[in-house]
Scaffold this active site. Structure first.
Site, PDB file in Angstrom:
ATOM      1  N   ALA A  85       0.974  -1.154  -0.157  1.00 26.43           N
ATOM      2  CA  ALA A  85       0.124   0.052   0.094  1.00 26.43           C
ATOM      3  C   ALA A  85       0.989   1.356   0.163  1.00 26.43           C
ATOM      4  CB  ALA A  85      -0.990  -0.195   1.360  1.00 26.43           C
ATOM      5  N   TYR A  86       1.833   1.273   0.734  1.00 29.95           N
ATOM      6  CA  TYR A  86       2.908   2.585   0.801  1.00 29.95           C
ATOM      7  C   TYR A  86       3.613   2.610  -0.468  1.00 29.95           C
ATOM      8  CZ  TYR A  86       6.494   5.632   2.469  1.00 29.95           C
ATOM      9  OH  TYR A  86       7.366   6.648   2.679  1.00 29.95           O
TER      10      TYR A  86
END
Length: 217
Positions: free
Chosen positions: A130-131
């Protein structure tokens, strides 16, 4: 003297940066979410501005940015929650880019990470996914904007005193080598006073090249 707004102003790097910029004679506004963080901001010589960047509209961000000459986006969700990561590291960053453009603030520095890209190659099964997605998208959006942008992309972060030296990717730096947060703050401050960094992604680790020289390479 410039007026500089730091988004995510209560982070470790952001607080160090505020002190550096104030020492350089700039006026600094630090955007923070919690009013109780205000004393730390004023202690760094900056002015606290209460804005919940995760939920603020572009119009609210425009209001906070009015009157500034440069923006530093140093906010982050801190990992752990993919929804918050997308909301802060991607969506809020994009709204800040739009707000800066709408207010005719040209200079914009965004803190990313060494290796960030829309083609990051991180598996969707990885907790880092996600990052990596959020940063890759935010970086790409900034690149496509009409702003005078710089992406500041340090490797793994460490505590410790500033050394004043780094190693850039162009000099052979590789992911995995740490860099002190204090040196990252020094790099951001140097980027803002170095016109040749406009339109560049500065990927770096700890190293032995003076920061100003490394940025000019």
């Amino acid at each position: 003297m410039s007026r500089i707004a730091i988004v995510g102003g209560h982070g470790k790097i952001a607080l160090m940066l505020a002190r550096l910029l104030v020492d350089d004679g700039h006026q600094v506004s630090s955007l923070i979410r919690k009013p109780e963080q205000s004393d730390d901001i004023t202690g760094a010589g900056a002015a606290p501005v209460i804005v919940d960047i995760e939920n603020a509209s572009t119009e609210q961000i425009i209001e906070a940015f009015e009157g500034h000459d440069a923006i530093v986006f140093a906010a982050g969700a801190g990992g752990g929650n993919p929804d918050r990561t997308y909301a802060v590291d991607r969506d809020a960053a994009i709204r800040c880019v739009d707000a800066a453009s709408a207010t005719s603030i040209k200079r914009f520095a965004l803190v990313s990470y060494f290796g960030a890209s829309v083609d990051h190659g991180v598996s969707p099964d990885d907790s880092f996914y996600a990052y990596a997605e959020a940063k890759g998208d935010a970086d790409q959006y900034l690149r496509a904007s009409d702003l005078d942008w710089t992406i500041v992309a340090p490797s793994s972060l460490a505590d410790g005193d500033a050394t004043g030296t780094i190693r850039t990717k162009e000099e052979g730096a590789e992911q995995g080598t740490e860099v002190a947060r204090a040196d990252v703050a020094e790099v951001i401050a140097a980027v803002l006073r170095t016109p040749s960094t406009v339109g560049r992604m500065i990927e770096f680790t700890g190293g032995d090249t003076p920061i100003e020289k490394a940025l000019g390479a």
